[in-house]
Motif scaffolding. Structure first.
Motif, PDB file in Angstrom:
ATOM      1  N   UNK A 289     102.365  49.945  36.450  1.00 37.94           N
ATOM      2  CA  UNK A 289     103.554  50.121  35.625  1.00 37.94           C
ATOM      3  C   UNK A 289     103.200  50.646  34.231  1.00 37.94           C
ATOM      4  N   UNK A 290     102.083  50.155  33.680  1.00 40.68           N
ATOM      5  CA  UNK A 290     101.662  50.601  32.355  1.00 40.68           C
ATOM      6  C   UNK A 290     101.341  52.088  32.341  1.00 40.68           C
ATOM      7  N   UNK A 291     100.887  52.597  33.490  1.00 41.18           N
ATOM      8  CA  UNK A 291     100.584  54.025  33.578  1.00 41.18           C
ATOM      9  C   UNK A 291     101.825  54.883  33.347  1.00 41.18           C
ATOM     10  N   UNK A 292     103.009  54.286  33.548  1.00 42.14           N
ATOM     11  CA  UNK A 292     104.280  54.992  33.300  1.00 42.14           C
ATOM     12  C   UNK A 292     104.814  54.741  31.893  1.00 42.14           C
ATOM     13  N   UNK A 293     104.119  53.911  31.136  1.00 43.71           N
ATOM     14  CA  UNK A 293     104.544  53.631  29.777  1.00 43.71           C
ATOM     15  C   UNK A 293     104.937  52.175  29.582  1.00 43.71           C
ATOM     16  N   UNK A 294     104.922  51.748  28.307  1.00 45.45           N
ATOM     17  CA  UNK A 294     105.225  50.359  27.980  1.00 45.45           C
ATOM     18  C   UNK A 294     106.667  49.980  28.317  1.00 45.45           C
ATOM     19  N   UNK A 295     107.580  50.915  28.160  1.00 46.79           N
ATOM     20  CA  UNK A 295     108.983  50.621  28.475  1.00 46.79           C
ATOM     21  C   UNK A 295     109.143  50.345  29.963  1.00 46.79           C
ATOM     22  N   UNK A 296     108.481  51.139  30.783  1.00 44.32           N
ATOM     23  CA  UNK A 296     108.552  50.934  32.230  1.00 44.32           C
ATOM     24  C   UNK A 296     107.921  49.593  32.616  1.00 44.32           C
ATOM     25  N   UNK A 297     106.818  49.255  31.975  1.00 41.72           N
ATOM     26  CA  UNK A 297     106.174  47.964  32.235  1.00 41.72           C
ATOM     27  C   UNK A 297     107.111  46.816  31.867  1.00 41.72           C
ATOM     28  N   UNK A 298     107.743  46.905  30.702  1.00 40.88           N
ATOM     29  CA  UNK A 298     108.657  45.843  30.259  1.00 40.88           C
ATOM     30  C   UNK A 298     109.829  45.700  31.219  1.00 40.88           C
ATOM     31  N   UNK A 299     110.386  46.837  31.658  1.00 36.64           N
ATOM     32  CA  UNK A 299     111.512  46.800  32.592  1.00 36.64           C
ATOM     33  C   UNK A 299     111.113  46.143  33.905  1.00 36.64           C
ATOM     34  N   UNK A 300     109.912  46.462  34.391  1.00 37.89           N
ATOM     35  CA  UNK A 300     109.440  45.883  35.650  1.00 37.89           C
ATOM     36  C   UNK A 300     109.220  44.384  35.510  1.00 37.89           C
ATOM     37  N   UNK A 301     108.605  43.964  34.407  1.00 33.15           N
ATOM     38  CA  UNK A 301     108.333  42.537  34.204  1.00 33.15           C
ATOM     39  C   UNK A 301     109.634  41.746  34.119  1.00 33.15           C
ATOM     40  N   UNK A 302     110.609  42.265  33.378  1.00 34.33           N
ATOM     41  CA  UNK A 302     111.906  41.585  33.258  1.00 34.33           C
ATOM     42  C   UNK A 302     112.594  41.502  34.618  1.00 34.33           C
ATOM     43  N   UNK A 303     112.613  42.612  35.346  1.00 34.37           N
ATOM     44  CA  UNK A 303     113.301  42.652  36.631  1.00 34.37           C
ATOM     45  C   UNK A 303     112.654  41.729  37.651  1.00 34.37           C
ATOM     46  N   UNK A 304     111.323  41.763  37.733  1.00 35.02           N
ATOM     47  CA  UNK A 304     110.628  40.959  38.729  1.00 35.02           C
ATOM     48  C   UNK A 304     110.713  39.467  38.414  1.00 35.02           C
ATOM     49  N   UNK A 305     110.639  39.121  37.139  1.00 37.94           N
ATOM     50  CA  UNK A 305     110.785  37.714  36.761  1.00 37.94           C
ATOM     51  C   UNK A 305     112.184  37.223  37.092  1.00 37.94           C
ATOM     52  N   UNK A 306     113.184  38.024  36.787  1.00 38.84           N
ATOM     53  CA  UNK A 306     114.563  37.653  37.099  1.00 38.84           C
ATOM     54  C   UNK A 306     114.761  37.503  38.602  1.00 38.84           C
ATOM     55  N   UNK A 307     114.158  38.393  39.377  1.00 37.21           N
ATOM     56  CA  UNK A 307     114.306  38.323  40.824  1.00 37.21           C
ATOM     57  C   UNK A 307     113.652  37.071  41.406  1.00 37.21           C
ATOM     58  N   UNK A 308     112.558  36.630  40.808  1.00 43.08           N
ATOM     59  CA  UNK A 308     111.922  35.405  41.303  1.00 43.08           C
ATOM     60  C   UNK A 308     112.844  34.203  41.112  1.00 43.08           C
ATOM     61  N   UNK A 309     113.566  34.181  40.002  1.00 43.28           N
ATOM     62  CA  UNK A 309     114.532  33.110  39.750  1.00 43.28           C
ATOM     63  C   UNK A 309     115.712  33.224  40.709  1.00 43.28           C
ATOM     64  N   UNK A 310     116.182  34.444  40.932  1.00 42.40           N
ATOM     65  CA  UNK A 310     117.324  34.667  41.824  1.00 42.40           C
ATOM     66  C   UNK A 310     117.009  34.228  43.243  1.00 42.40           C
ATOM     67  N   UNK A 311     115.817  34.566  43.736  1.00 44.64           N
ATOM     68  CA  UNK A 311     115.441  34.157  45.087  1.00 44.64           C
ATOM     69  C   UNK A 311     115.460  32.656  45.252  1.00 44.64           C
ATOM     70  N   UNK A 312     114.941  31.954  44.261  1.00 46.80           N
ATOM     71  CA  UNK A 312     114.937  30.490  44.275  1.00 46.80           C
ATOM     72  C   UNK A 312     116.358  29.940  44.259  1.00 46.80           C
ATOM     73  N   UNK A 313     117.203  30.494  43.397  1.00 44.03           N
ATOM     74  CA  UNK A 313     118.578  30.009  43.276  1.00 44.03           C
ATOM     75  C   UNK A 313     119.389  30.271  44.544  1.00 44.03           C
ATOM     76  N   UNK A 314     119.198  31.418  45.161  1.00 40.78           N
ATOM     77  CA  UNK A 314     119.954  31.743  46.370  1.00 40.78           C
ATOM     78  C   UNK A 314     119.623  30.751  47.476  1.00 40.78           C
ATOM     79  N   UNK A 315     118.339  30.450  47.649  1.00 39.06           N
ATOM     80  CA  UNK A 315     117.995  29.477  48.704  1.00 39.06           C
ATOM     81  C   UNK A 315     118.549  28.104  48.374  1.00 39.06           C
ATOM     82  N   UNK A 316     118.503  27.720  47.107  1.00 40.52           N
ATOM     83  CA  UNK A 316     119.075  26.432  46.697  1.00 40.52           C
ATOM     84  C   UNK A 316     120.570  26.379  47.010  1.00 40.52           C
ATOM     85  N   UNK A 317     121.264  27.499  46.765  1.00 40.01           N
ATOM     86  CA  UNK A 317     122.696  27.569  47.061  1.00 40.01           C
ATOM     87  C   UNK A 317     122.951  27.366  48.554  1.00 40.01           C
ATOM     88  N   UNK A 318     122.182  28.045  49.391  1.00 39.51           N
ATOM     89  CA  UNK A 318     122.379  27.943  50.834  1.00 39.51           C
ATOM     90  C   UNK A 318     122.058  26.534  51.321  1.00 39.51           C
TER      91      UNK A 318
END
Length: 278
Positions: free
Chosen positions: A209-238
């Motif tokens: 991700x860093x090879x594409x620039x710091x902005x791309x790295x930041x976007x990936x880190x934010x998105x992937x961290x958020x998705x890890x929380x979402x996956x946990x919450x969805x299973x908890x909901x079910x």
């Protein structure tokens, strides 16, 4: 309980690590395919499907995905799969988490069953593809999920005040989520440093991700961290909708397979989407 958890963890590591580090990917693919089939069985049971049919669906899911992978049927459309799956997870997050536990059972059973199986299949394909990209790449994605979870747990215990999703997972807090993100940022720094020490072709997702620039790295880190929380919450909901604590008792002391991989399910295809942008 702690002794049981430790014994189960040691057995899982004894089985998983040799396949993970083996030079031939087929061993890892087969082992994780069995796990995904088990997760398919658990998903059916969580959605009210009888045990005999749940077993059939789980085995069918595993067999079909194994055949599609073995004959490279999906190789030419993988990036489309990552894009569509990522979009579906984002839609699920907005829809289910805003509607809450009470609305889950209102969705048609066939849609819930098929949607869950398709997301499990996409996650397995992404897992195997990540291993093909290199052990360092796969480990960086796995450790991202682990770090987000561990840092969120300790951050929530220490500073947690504002509930993140009180009707779905009362123990989670916004402070815990921020702590998870901070932990992943620290992990990113480590992997980028580690990539600089190596001369082979296997690079962490953070380095790519860093090879594409710091902005791309930041976007990936934010998105992937958020998705890890979402996956946990969805299973908890079910699980809360089904009135159960664990997805199954397959892993004594740990619950079921879904309980161990819930955060990985959305993270893996999203990680591959970021990595394989055309």
């Amino acid at each position: 309980m702690l002794k049981q958890r430790i014994i189960t963890a040691l057995i899982m590591l004894a089985v998983l690590l040799p396949a993970l580090f083996h030079s031939r990917i087929e061993f890892f693919a087969l082992l994780t395919l069995v796990m995904i089939a088990a997760a398919g069985w658990e998903w059916c049971r969580l959605n009210g499907i009888q045990d005999s049919w749940s077993v059939a669906v789980g085995m069918g899911l595993g067999g079909l995905m194994g055949l599609l992978w073995w004959f490279s049927v999906l190789d030419q459309v993988q990036w489309v799969i990552w894009m569509v799956t990522s979009g579906v997870w984002a839609l699920i997050a907005v829809t289910l988490l805003t509607r809450g536990v009470s609305q889950w059972g209102m969705w048609p059973a066939g849609l819930r069953l098929a949607g869950g199986c398709l997301l499990l299949a996409a996650a397995w394909l992404a897992l195997v593809e990540a291993r093909k990209m290199g052990l360092v790449y796969l480990l960086s994605v796995l450790t991202l999920v682990w770090m987000a979870d561990i840092a969120a747990y300790f951050g929530g215990k220490t500073w947690g005040r504002r509930k993140l999703a009180p009707t779905i997972s009362p123990a989670k807090s916004w402070e815990g989520a921020y702590s998870g993100f901070a932990g992943v940022c620290g992990l990113a720094a480590f992997w980028i440093w580690y990539d600089g020490l190596r001369q082979d072709d296997s690079v962490s997702i953070f380095g790519l991700m860093l090879a594409h620039g710091w902005i791309w790295l930041a976007l990936a880190v934010i998105s992937l961290t958020a998705m890890s929380v979402i996956g946990d919450l969805i299973e908890s909901l079910v699980k809360r909708s089904a009135g159960v604590k664990d997805s199954s008792g397959l892993l004594p002391g740990h619950g079921g397979v879904l309980d161990r991989v819930d955060a990985l399910l959305p993270v893996l295809p999203v990680a591959l989407m970021f990595t394989q942008l055309p």
